[in-house]
Design a protein around this motif. Structure first.
Motif, PDB file in Angstrom:
ATOM      1  N   TYR A   1      47.553 -38.795-101.176  1.00  0.00           N
ATOM      2  CA  TYR A   1      48.667 -39.287-100.372  1.00  0.00           C
ATOM      3  C   TYR A   1      48.630 -40.817-100.418  1.00  0.00           C
ATOM      4  O   TYR A   1      47.726 -41.451 -99.866  1.00  0.00           O
ATOM      5  CB  TYR A   1      48.563 -38.774 -98.941  1.00  0.00           C
ATOM      6  CG  TYR A   1      48.794 -37.280 -98.842  1.00  0.00           C
ATOM      7  CD1 TYR A   1      50.075 -36.764 -98.662  1.00  0.00           C
ATOM      8  CD2 TYR A   1      47.726 -36.381 -98.978  1.00  0.00           C
ATOM      9  CE1 TYR A   1      50.295 -35.389 -98.592  1.00  0.00           C
ATOM     10  CE2 TYR A   1      47.934 -35.009 -98.903  1.00  0.00           C
ATOM     11  CZ  TYR A   1      49.222 -34.530 -98.712  1.00  0.00           C
ATOM     12  OH  TYR A   1      49.436 -33.170 -98.662  1.00  0.00           O
TER      13      TYR A   1
ATOM     14  N   TRP B   1      50.096 -44.700 -99.919  1.00  0.00           N
ATOM     15  CA  TRP B   1      50.911 -45.520 -99.021  1.00  0.00           C
ATOM     16  C   TRP B   1      52.078 -46.119 -99.798  1.00  0.00           C
ATOM     17  O   TRP B   1      51.893 -46.844-100.761  1.00  0.00           O
ATOM     18  CB  TRP B   1      50.060 -46.620 -98.413  1.00  0.00           C
ATOM     19  CG  TRP B   1      50.781 -47.482 -97.416  1.00  0.00           C
ATOM     20  CD1 TRP B   1      51.333 -48.713 -97.635  1.00  0.00           C
ATOM     21  CD2 TRP B   1      51.021 -47.181 -96.040  1.00  0.00           C
ATOM     22  NE1 TRP B   1      51.897 -49.199 -96.488  1.00  0.00           N
ATOM     23  CE2 TRP B   1      51.725 -48.276 -95.482  1.00  0.00           C
ATOM     24  CE3 TRP B   1      50.719 -46.082 -95.226  1.00  0.00           C
ATOM     25  CZ2 TRP B   1      52.121 -48.326 -94.148  1.00  0.00           C
ATOM     26  CZ3 TRP B   1      51.111 -46.129 -93.890  1.00  0.00           C
ATOM     27  CH2 TRP B   1      51.801 -47.231 -93.365  1.00  0.00           C
TER      28      TRP B   1
ATOM     29  N   ASN C   1      54.849 -45.229 -95.430  1.00  0.00           N
ATOM     30  CA  ASN C   1      54.438 -43.839 -95.209  1.00  0.00           C
ATOM     31  C   ASN C   1      53.445 -43.417 -96.287  1.00  0.00           C
ATOM     32  O   ASN C   1      53.372 -44.015 -97.361  1.00  0.00           O
ATOM     33  CB  ASN C   1      55.656 -42.909 -95.265  1.00  0.00           C
ATOM     34  CG  ASN C   1      56.612 -43.139 -94.122  1.00  0.00           C
ATOM     35  OD1 ASN C   1      56.331 -42.793 -92.984  1.00  0.00           O
ATOM     36  ND2 ASN C   1      57.763 -43.730 -94.435  1.00  0.00           N
TER      37      ASN C   1
ATOM     38  N   VAL D   1      52.762 -40.791 -99.033  1.00  0.00           N
ATOM     39  CA  VAL D   1      53.564 -39.886 -99.847  1.00  0.00           C
ATOM     40  C   VAL D   1      52.659 -39.240-100.897  1.00  0.00           C
ATOM     41  O   VAL D   1      51.875 -39.925-101.556  1.00  0.00           O
ATOM     42  CB  VAL D   1      54.704 -40.653-100.554  1.00  0.00           C
ATOM     43  CG1 VAL D   1      55.514 -39.720-101.431  1.00  0.00           C
ATOM     44  CG2 VAL D   1      55.582 -41.354 -99.523  1.00  0.00           C
TER      45      VAL D   1
ATOM     46  N   TYR E   1      43.659 -40.036 -98.691  1.00  0.00           N
ATOM     47  CA  TYR E   1      44.699 -41.018 -98.387  1.00  0.00           C
ATOM     48  C   TYR E   1      44.350 -42.358 -99.035  1.00  0.00           C
ATOM     49  O   TYR E   1      43.220 -42.841 -98.928  1.00  0.00           O
ATOM     50  CB  TYR E   1      44.856 -41.157 -96.878  1.00  0.00           C
ATOM     51  CG  TYR E   1      45.457 -39.912 -96.263  1.00  0.00           C
ATOM     52  CD1 TYR E   1      46.803 -39.837 -95.962  1.00  0.00           C
ATOM     53  CD2 TYR E   1      44.662 -38.779 -96.034  1.00  0.00           C
ATOM     54  CE1 TYR E   1      47.360 -38.680 -95.429  1.00  0.00           C
ATOM     55  CE2 TYR E   1      45.209 -37.620 -95.509  1.00  0.00           C
ATOM     56  CZ  TYR E   1      46.568 -37.579 -95.209  1.00  0.00           C
ATOM     57  OH  TYR E   1      47.114 -36.426 -94.694  1.00  0.00           O
TER      58      TYR E   1
ATOM     59  N   SER F   1      53.235 -49.844 -89.600  1.00  0.00           N
ATOM     60  CA  SER F   1      53.674 -50.092 -90.970  1.00  0.00           C
ATOM     61  C   SER F   1      53.750 -51.590 -91.266  1.00  0.00           C
ATOM     62  O   SER F   1      53.303 -52.063 -92.314  1.00  0.00           O
ATOM     63  CB  SER F   1      55.039 -49.445 -91.203  1.00  0.00           C
ATOM     64  OG  SER F   1      55.522 -49.753 -92.490  1.00  0.00           O
TER      65      SER F   1
ATOM     66  N   LYS G   1      44.016 -39.706 -92.557  1.00  0.00           N
ATOM     67  CA  LYS G   1      45.009 -40.749 -92.271  1.00  0.00           C
ATOM     68  C   LYS G   1      44.673 -41.579 -91.040  1.00  0.00           C
ATOM     69  O   LYS G   1      45.415 -42.512 -90.707  1.00  0.00           O
ATOM     70  CB  LYS G   1      46.406 -40.133 -92.142  1.00  0.00           C
ATOM     71  CG  LYS G   1      46.566 -39.198 -90.977  1.00  0.00           C
ATOM     72  CD  LYS G   1      47.908 -38.469 -90.902  1.00  0.00           C
ATOM     73  CE  LYS G   1      49.041 -39.042 -91.660  1.00  0.00           C
ATOM     74  NZ  LYS G   1      50.285 -38.258 -91.558  1.00  0.00           N
TER      75      LYS G   1
END
Length: 432
Positions: free
Chosen positions: A9, A11, A15, A17, A44, A374, A409
């Motif tokens: 996953y 960044w 987010n 992804v 992550y 973010s 995460k």
């Protein structure tokens, strides 16, 4: 060799992804035929954190010497050393206690702008005062062996990597020779953007050393709030002083040299008056950097767009007990959120070892100041690169392959750190 990292996953645009990414040499590249695949097993991935203002050597020295952040000075009595060196205190009440110690005692305040010397240390440094400030502190490093400084630099690098920090805009020309500093930069597995603290930059060689780079010049316009040397427009309460203004007399020559050689001048300013005078001294020159900018006159705010800034959100909370000693009418305090909303280029930094170098520590403070999670990640990664026009802090093609891998995460379980496409820290094998 092209390496495909899959099943992770990543960044992207605020987010995580699920997507693959590719690394060839030292850069992220567009998807292509690959030679090796690494299965990230649902972990992550963030771009590596980049601390836009800290002190690698200082972090290492603090790690290897006496930590006085608890102000438990009694532990000095248990140390048997030719010189006792410590850092982290905020207030010393009993000077006489330190004169009972057999060795010279040199204790640097938390801010790094004040140091305490017992009488034996005063004789060693040929100074007749318990406290020394600013440039006088440089005399300390003449008595510290270079082999200790080398060890401290390497220890500092390791500390940053352990926190998932893959690059640091550092300031390390203190007690260490320039030749030795160049060697350490060239050997570093941490990407270092070095700014030389000097009033004579024409005496040094700027440029790339391994994956590191000497890119700029560091100057001081004042001191610290805790040391009452930050330069203010109004006097400190219960104190007749305004602080001190320390911008060098040859500032215009330094800026001219920087402009001709494509270098960035980075000026430490904390007090509002120091900032006003620094802006005036730059004149029409743009693109240089202010470090800290904790207090800004309201009338100066519109002038900030000519510069970029390394800021420390956590200082607002660390300084709460100090702010009461100052009259701040018509002054903006720690206006970092306001700066960001007005498209003034800022980036987060720790100023370690003054404060903890953990990005999560800084980000937690930023959230309290109104930044989103973010935004905080971007300001601790991509925006650090924007300060010096370097392609770091984003996982996308043509950016340098600096990235970190977390188990989940929450970003509290760091597993691996990659710099320049190379695995440099692996918590699973404890192999820095």
């Amino acid at each position: 060799m092209v390496v495909k990292f899959s099943n992770g996953y990543v960044w992207k645009d605020g987010n995580f992804v699920k997507k693959d990414f590719f690394v060839e040499g030292n850069k992220f590249v567009y998807p292509k035929k690959f030679d090796k695949e690494v299965n990230l097993e649902g972990k992550y991935i963030l771009p590596g954190f980049s601390d836009s203002h800290a002190h690698i050597l200082g972090v290492g020295i603090k790690k290897l010497t006496l930590d006085l952040s608890d102000e438990n000075f009694e532990k000095i009595l248990d140390i048997d050393s030719d010189i006792i060196l410590g850092r982290g205190w905020e207030k010393i009440d009993n000077k006489d206690f330190f004169d009972t110690v057999k060795s010279p005692v040199i204790l640097i305040r938390k801010c790094g702008h004040v140091a305490f010397l017992n009488r034996k240390a005063q004789r060693l440094l040929k100074i007749n005062n318990y406290y020394i400030f600013e440039d006088e502190i440089e005399k300390i490093w003449e008595y510290i062996p270079s082999e200790f400084l080398v060890r401290a630099f390497k220890e500092g690098i390791n500390e940053f990597l352990k926190h998932g920090i893959t690059s640091v805009h550092s300031d390390d020309l203190h007690g260490i020779s320039f030749e030795l500093l160049k060697r350490l930069l060239k050997e570093s597995k941490l990407r270092v953007y070095e700014k030389l603290c000097t009033k004579n930059p024409w005496e040094f060689e700027f440029g790339s050393y391994g994956i590191s780079k000497i890119f700029g010049i560091k100057l001081f316009a004042d001191g610290s709030l805790g040391g009452k040397t930050a330069f203010l427009s109004k006097t400190y309460k219960n104190n007749s002083g305004f602080g001190i203004f320390t911008l060098p007399d040859n500032f215009s020559d330094i800026v001219e040299f920087a402009e001709k050689n494509n270098l960035q001048v980075c000026v430490h300013t904390i007090g509002d008056e120091a900032l006003s005078r620094t802006i005036e001294a730059f004149g029409k020159k743009t693109g240089h950097r202010i470090i800290h900018a904790q207090f800004v006159k309201k009338r100066d705010f519109e002038k900030l767009s000519s510069f970029s800034f390394s800021v420390q959100p956590h200082f607002f909370f660390e300084d709460l007990n100090l702010i009461s000693s100052v009259d701040f009418s018509n002054i903006l305090l720690y206006p970092f959120r306001n700066m960001y909303e007005n498209n003034i280029l800022i980036s987060f930094s720790s100023d370690g070892p003054v404060s903890p170098i953990s990005p999560l520590y800084v980000i937690q403070a930023a959230l309290k100041l109104g930044f989103s999670f973010s935004e905080s990640i971007s300001l601790y990664t991509e925006f650090s690169g924007k300060l010096i026009k370097e392609n770091i802090g984003v996982i996308k093609p043509q950016y340098l392959a600096d990235f970190i891998i977390f188990k989940d995460k929450t970003l509290r379980n760091l597993e691996k750190v990659f710099v320049n496409g190379e695995l440099v820290y692996d918590t699973l094998t404890l192999n820095p």
